[in-house]
Design a protein around this motif. Structure first.
Motif, short mmCIF file in Angstrom:
data_model
loop_
_atom_site.label_atom_id
_atom_site.label_comp_id
_atom_site.label_asym_id
_atom_site.label_seq_id
_atom_site.Cartn_x
_atom_site.Cartn_y
_atom_site.Cartn_z
N GLY A 1 8.11 -1.32 10.16
CA GLY A 1 7.65 -1.26 11.39
C GLY A 1 7.95 -0.22 12.30
O GLY A 1 7.57 -0.15 13.44
N GLY A 2 7.58 1.10 11.52
CA GLY A 2 7.38 2.36 12.40
C GLY A 2 8.98 3.03 12.27
O GLY A 2 9.94 2.54 12.02
N GLY A 3 8.64 4.41 12.30
CA GLY A 3 9.94 5.06 12.26
C GLY A 3 10.19 5.62 10.81
O GLY A 3 9.41 5.18 9.82
N SER A 4 11.49 5.96 10.40
CA SER A 4 11.70 6.44 9.21
C SER A 4 13.16 6.21 8.83
O SER A 4 14.07 6.53 9.91
N THR A 5 13.62 6.29 7.73
CA THR A 5 15.10 6.36 7.28
C THR A 5 15.59 7.87 7.42
O THR A 5 14.72 8.93 7.32
N PRO B 1 15.43 10.55 0.02
CA PRO B 1 14.68 11.11 1.09
C PRO B 1 14.59 10.29 2.25
O PRO B 1 14.69 9.04 2.36
N SER B 2 14.02 10.90 3.23
CA SER B 2 13.64 10.14 4.41
C SER B 2 12.37 9.44 4.26
O SER B 2 11.36 9.65 3.49
N CYS B 3 12.34 7.95 4.44
CA CYS B 3 11.16 7.22 3.88
C CYS B 3 10.62 6.56 5.09
O CYS B 3 11.38 6.10 6.19
N PRO B 4 9.15 6.25 5.35
CA PRO B 4 8.70 5.61 6.12
C PRO B 4 9.21 4.07 6.34
O PRO B 4 9.33 3.51 5.11
N LEU B 5 9.35 3.51 7.54
CA LEU B 5 9.76 1.92 7.58
C LEU B 5 8.32 1.27 8.04
O LEU B 5 7.47 1.86 8.91
N ASP C 1 1.05 -1.19 0.05
CA ASP C 1 0.07 -0.06 -0.09
C ASP C 1 0.87 1.29 0.07
O ASP C 1 1.24 1.81 1.07
N ILE C 2 1.14 1.83 -1.21
CA ILE C 2 2.21 2.77 -1.32
C ILE C 2 1.45 4.18 -0.90
O ILE C 2 2.16 4.80 -0.13
N ASN C 3 0.04 4.31 -1.23
CA ASN C 3 -0.44 5.58 -0.79
C ASN C 3 -0.54 5.83 0.53
O ASN C 3 -0.38 6.87 0.87
N SER C 4 -0.85 4.69 1.19
CA SER C 4 -1.11 5.12 2.76
C SER C 4 0.15 5.02 3.41
O SER C 4 0.17 6.08 4.19
N ALA C 5 1.25 4.54 2.93
CA ALA C 5 2.55 4.87 3.55
C ALA C 5 3.05 6.15 3.20
O ALA C 5 3.51 6.56 4.19
N GLY D 1 12.60 -0.69 0.69
CA GLY D 1 11.64 -1.56 -0.19
C GLY D 1 10.82 -0.61 -1.10
O GLY D 1 11.47 0.74 -1.39
N PRO D 2 9.80 -1.00 -1.59
CA PRO D 2 9.00 -0.38 -2.79
C PRO D 2 8.43 1.18 -2.38
O PRO D 2 8.71 1.96 -3.17
#
Length: 344
Positions: free
Chosen positions: A143-147, A137-141, A50-54, A163-164
């Motif tokens: 399991g929570g949090g982000s890069t 860019p910072s990306c959501p992970l 689910d790309i849109n929700s992420a 990931g995707p």
């Protein structure tokens, strides 16, 4: 013939017709059950994310479809942008048999932005070299949090760390184009697809001898099976200067050859072959949630019925050697920005 004989025959006739009718009904029920099982099997093959929700709303604007006066649900005709990744798993005996390496995990060795024009009768496929240095860019992970934001990172590191979802966000940050869909194709599944189609015909411009992909070919036209086609997609060091740009050129040839093979395969008149191809395709796909069912994939495919292989243009994002590393590249400006602008 006696009256008794005629009576016995007349008595048998309804029973015979009833038996035939029951047999035909059984065949029809079995056929429907098989079709239902096939649909369930193909549908369950498809994996999705689910790309849109992420990613939420912090993205380039989504194109607004042109209104239609039709009362029926028409096939979509607006322009659409798709990020297509080739995910190359290198572990396992099957992959090694197909020419893969021995390292574990999966890598996005192939990245293409597919822009389908409004009307869906022409398309541009833009390859992004995996060795391109970008600001990730910072990306959501999951399991929570982000890069963390990362400067001067290789483009394909986005898939490795996030990931995707991170791959899509990185592409959108580079292009300022909303990716309407995401399609990931597993390379081992790609080999099965080529075999299901009966192979693919590709013309190479130079001899290929690559110890890493285990492919040796003389320059010329070749009909390749799945293992050979996958090796061609992986070939890098056996052509040109050994850079990723040479591999991209081969992959673009494969894309055009596959489109031509699919067009000429006559799948609709060969149900068994059609099922084999569909099984290979769905079994190798990970999509966004907008394409994660047979119904959605079929509708999308039908919307492309006016798109021929000759109407697909393949290009590579303009790049130059990175000042910081002769083995890496960076976007060539203003050419790269002008290319992305032409697709918005």
């Amino acid at each position: 013939m006696t009256g008794d004989d005629e009576g016995r025959r007349a008595g048998r006739r309804p029973r015979v017709l009833k038996a035939v009718g029951l047999t035909l009904a059984g065949v029809l029920v079995a056929g429907c059950a098989a079709a239902g099982w096939a649909y369930w099997h193909l549908n369950s093959n498809i994996k999705s994310v689910d790309i849109n929700s992420a990613l939420g709303d912090d993205r380039p604007a989504k194109a607004t479809p042109t209104p239609t006066a039709s009362q029926e649900a028409p096939l979509p005709t607006e322009a659409v942008n798709i990020l297509v990744l080739g995910s190359d798993s290198r572990s396992g005996e099957d992959n090694e048999a197909l020419g893969g390496g021995s390292s574990a995990g999966a890598r996005s060795d192939t990245a293409m932005v597919v822009h389908i024009d409004a009307g869906r009768t022409a398309a541009t496929v833009v390859s992004i070299p995996r060795d391109t240095l970008v600001t990730r860019p910072s990306c959501p992970l999951k399991g929570g949090g982000s890069t963390a934001v990362s400067y001067g990172s290789m483009f394909n590191s986005a898939y490795a760390v996030g990931g995707p979802v991170c791959a899509v966000k990185t592409v959108e940050s580079i292009t300022n184009i909303r990716m309407d869909h995401y399609i990931e194709i597993d390379f081992s599944g790609f080999a099965k697809l080529v075999n299901a189609l009966g192979g693919v015909t590709v013309t190479t411009d130079e001899d290929i001898d690559d110890d890493d992909s285990h492919l040796t070919l003389k320059a010329g036209t070749h009909h390749l099976d799945g293992k050979q086609a996958l090796a061609l997609a992986r070939t890098r060091y056996g052509i040109g200067d050994g850079s990723d740009l040479g591999r991209i050129g081969l992959q673009q040839k494969l894309v055009k050859a596959l489109l031509e093979q699919i067009s000429s395969a006559g799948l609709l008149t060969h149900p068994a072959k059609l099922y084999s191809v569909a099984d290979a395709v769905t079994g190798s796909l990970t999509t966004d949630t907008g394409l994660d069912s047979l119904t959605e994939l079929t509708s999308f495919g039908e919307s492309l019925k006016g798109l021929a292989a000759d109407d697909v243009k393949t290009v590579t994002m303009p790049v130059v050697t990175a000042p910081s590393n002769p083995n890496r590249v960076v976007a060539k400006e203003p050419a790269a920005s002008e290319l992305w602008e032409s697709l918005r």
